[in-house]
Design an enzyme around this catalytic site. Sequence first.
Site, mmCIF file in Angstrom:
data_model
loop_
_atom_site.group_PDB
_atom_site.id
_atom_site.type_symbol
_atom_site.label_atom_id
_atom_site.label_comp_id
_atom_site.label_asym_id
_atom_site.label_seq_id
_atom_site.Cartn_x
_atom_site.Cartn_y
_atom_site.Cartn_z
ATOM 1 N N VAL A 149 17.668 127.459 -54.348
ATOM 2 C CA VAL A 149 16.778 127.154 -55.465
ATOM 3 C C VAL A 149 16.902 125.686 -55.855
ATOM 4 O O VAL A 149 17.900 125.021 -55.553
ATOM 5 C CB VAL A 149 17.086 128.047 -56.681
ATOM 6 C CG1 VAL A 149 16.879 129.504 -56.334
ATOM 7 C CG2 VAL A 149 18.505 127.813 -57.204
ATOM 8 N N LEU A 181 16.281 121.292 -46.296
ATOM 9 C CA LEU A 181 15.454 120.691 -47.336
ATOM 10 C C LEU A 181 16.167 120.672 -48.681
ATOM 11 O O LEU A 181 16.029 119.717 -49.450
ATOM 12 C CB LEU A 181 14.128 121.446 -47.446
ATOM 13 C CG LEU A 181 13.179 121.237 -46.263
ATOM 14 C CD1 LEU A 181 12.024 122.230 -46.332
ATOM 15 C CD2 LEU A 181 12.650 119.806 -46.221
ATOM 16 N N LYS A 182 16.950 121.710 -48.975
ATOM 17 C CA LYS A 182 17.634 121.754 -50.278
ATOM 18 C C LYS A 182 18.654 120.634 -50.421
ATOM 19 O O LYS A 182 18.726 119.977 -51.467
ATOM 20 C CB LYS A 182 18.309 123.115 -50.472
ATOM 21 C CG LYS A 182 19.202 123.213 -51.727
ATOM 22 C CD LYS A 182 18.419 122.897 -53.003
ATOM 23 C CE LYS A 182 19.331 122.649 -54.192
ATOM 24 N NZ LYS A 182 20.047 123.813 -54.667
ATOM 25 N N VAL A 183 19.465 120.388 -49.400
ATOM 26 C CA VAL A 183 20.457 119.318 -49.555
ATOM 27 C C VAL A 183 19.774 117.956 -49.613
ATOM 28 O O VAL A 183 20.278 117.038 -50.261
ATOM 29 C CB VAL A 183 21.550 119.362 -48.464
ATOM 30 C CG1 VAL A 183 22.330 120.660 -48.548
ATOM 31 C CG2 VAL A 183 21.000 119.162 -47.072
ATOM 32 N N THR A 223 16.909 117.447 -51.211
ATOM 33 C CA THR A 223 16.483 117.281 -52.598
ATOM 34 C C THR A 223 17.669 116.946 -53.504
ATOM 35 O O THR A 223 17.533 116.154 -54.445
ATOM 36 C CB THR A 223 15.754 118.536 -53.127
ATOM 37 O OG1 THR A 223 16.663 119.644 -53.183
ATOM 38 C CG2 THR A 223 14.564 118.895 -52.253
#
Length: 314
Positions: free
Chosen positions: A117, A166-168, A170
């Site tokens: 998330v 993609l999360k890391v 962001t």
Amino acid sequence: MNIGFIGLGNVGGKLAGSLLRNGIDLAVHDLDPDRVSGFVAQGARAGGSPAAMMQTCDAVITCLPSPAASAAVMDQMLAFAGPGKIWMEMSTTDEAEVKRLGAQVIERGGAAVDCPVSGGCHRADTGNISIFAGCDRETFERILPLLTVMGRRVLHTGPLGSASVLKVMTNYLATGHLLMLCEALTTMAAAGMDLTTTYEAIRISSGNSFVHETESQLILSGSRCVDFTMDLVLKDIGLFQEIAERNKVPLDISPLLIDLMRDGQARYGTRAQSDRMIERLEEATGLDITAPGFPTELKDDEPEAPGYEVAVKR
């Protein structure tokens, strides 16, 4: 579907709360028994062990502080992760590790998703956070009704592991924004600018960001409590650096961010709040980077509403 949720910390507890609030049949597990009993008092079931939860639940969600913690939980669940079972990894974790663990689930006939998330604990609390999901399309469509309960905007990112990459990324960007805002606010204060005016100037300009609209307020109020600690920041930006190194991308800024956050840890403690990085500059300049009228905690003012899949424009 009946759902198991493992990891009821700052983020996990809020995501699990959204499931429970919206009538999902929920079993919970955490190393802290008080967190479990709190959920049981609200209508959840105590899940017992991770193994028992994988046996009795259709899908088990993990939201844990490190790849090692997820691996330890998966060691207990794997024997029961067979056909019809889904493992949903909502931790911020390493792409290679989620692929390794997910492959073991898939080999046994189950399904695996990495679905971290983004958007802050205050949005996790209201079900308005954004969710990335990496998995095959069939599995994504099975779990989309759950994801749209926990989050407002849901993005199918591609195969297993893609969401974690993609999360890391962001979180790397968010860390860069935070440290630049610390420098910007301190420099403006040193130049004699009013910090409330400075906040508004950034907010309405090309210098604005999500981090400014959230964390700058906590810096200026003096609370510096964003519910995200320096050890977690270092884990995430370290994972981003590893992605760059694996892909032979020579980064200049990333190593500097890591060094700065390590210095913050050395000064304020391993689990100090990340917004305390402003205090490095307060100590160096003797300035007080606070202003009246800013909140001491973040609250999401967006009404809770059903989530939806974000369409990728091509």
